[in-house]
Design an enzyme around this catalytic site. Structure first.
Site, PDB file in Angstrom:
ATOM      1  N   SER A  33       7.234   7.589   2.310  1.00 45.56           N
ATOM      2  CA  SER A  33       6.510   6.407   1.844  1.00 45.56           C
ATOM      3  C   SER A  33       5.837   5.719   3.021  1.00 45.56           C
ATOM      4  CB  SER A  33       7.475   5.466   1.118  1.00 45.56           C
ATOM      5  OG  SER A  33       6.773   4.456   0.428  1.00 45.56           O
ATOM      6  N   ASN A  34       5.465   4.456   2.881  1.00 42.05           N
ATOM      7  CA  ASN A  34       4.810   3.701   3.946  1.00 42.05           C
ATOM      8  C   ASN A  34       5.188   2.227   3.818  1.00 42.05           C
ATOM      9  OD1 ASN A  34       2.728   2.272   2.230  1.00 42.05           O
ATOM     10  ND2 ASN A  34       2.269   4.404   1.749  1.00 42.05           N
TER      11      ASN A  34
END
Ligand code: CTP
Ligand code: CA
Length: 222
Positions: A33-34
């Site tokens: 993810s980020n």
């Protein structure tokens, strides 16, 4: 629904917004993810709603409360966000893509937790995710389509390239090499990259920026 009695600049319009990060599963307990907070997308959803629009917010996982009188569609992966966006597309007047969509996902999420075992390296093959905003802009009839571009260098060049490549009507560009504002902050400073010109919006709260963006979009629709 968008009120018959709404008189704001987006009264009677349907606005669809993507927000937050996506999560791409590696196995049942892990993901890629980020750091996207979702703040800009949620602020835009509130501003669109305040301007009288029927507003749909398609959001990856965030810690933000659901904005009032906005239809929130929670999703996890890029593929889910893509499917929800396609579903929300009919009658969509404005599509705003603020989501930090993972560009790639593991080819296949492992059915069971990946065990460390004896190995010193692990190679995971990633495949490209669909480009959600480009797909929306390619739709007929085309909604007024807005993209966001967070860049660390050549900000305007890369943003304009995205405007053209994805056939967008506006790209909101910001320089994330500045550590003081941007990704996880409550404030932002951006450059609006329009097909024929550029417009700088100096540093302000994401809520004010959202209202200013909504007003500019409404003017383009009028
Ligand atoms: N976007 C999208 N779907 C994707 C990737 C990006 O809808 N699979 C949207 C984002 O929400 C944003 C815009 O496209 O509005 C630009 O995203 P960005 O990550 O900057 O562009 P990319 O085309 O992925 O290019 P790169 O990451 O290489 O800079
Ligand atoms: Ca990307």
């Amino acid at each position: 629904c968008a009120g018959l009695f709404d008189t704001g600049s987006l009264a009677g319009k349907r606005v669809v917004i993507t927000a937050g990060p996506t999560r791409e599963a590696l196995d049942p307990v892990r993901y890629i993810s980020n750091h996207s907070s979702g703040k800009m997308g949620y602020a835009l959803a509130e501003a669109a709603r305040e301007a009288g629009a029927t507003t749909v917010l398609i959001s990856g996982p965030t810690h933000l409360p659901s904005p009032e009188r906005v239809t929130l569609l929670p999703v996890v992966s890029a593929e889910e966000m893509y499917a929800a966006s396609l579903q929300a597309l009919p009658d969509c007047d404005v599509f705003i893509a603020t989501a930090a969509v993972a560009d790639y996902r593991p080819d296949q999420a492992a059915a069971q937790k990946i065990k460390k075992g004896e190995r010193d390296t692990l190679v995971i093959e990633l495949v490209k995710n669909p480009d959600i905003v480009a797909a929306m802009a390619a739709h007929t009839p085309k909604p007024f389509t807005v993209g966001f571009a967070a860049e660390t260098e050549r900000v305007i060049d890369y943003a304009r390239d995205k405007l053209e490549r994805k056939q967008l009507d506006l790209v909101v560009a910001n320089d994330v090499s500045r550590s003081d504002i941007g990704f996880n902050s409550d404030e932002n400073a951006v450059t609006l990259v329009w097909p024929q010109r550029e417009e700088n919006l100096s540093r302000r709260s994401k809520h004010q920026l959202a209202r200013d963006l909504v007003e500019r979009i409404a003017r383009q629709l009028a």
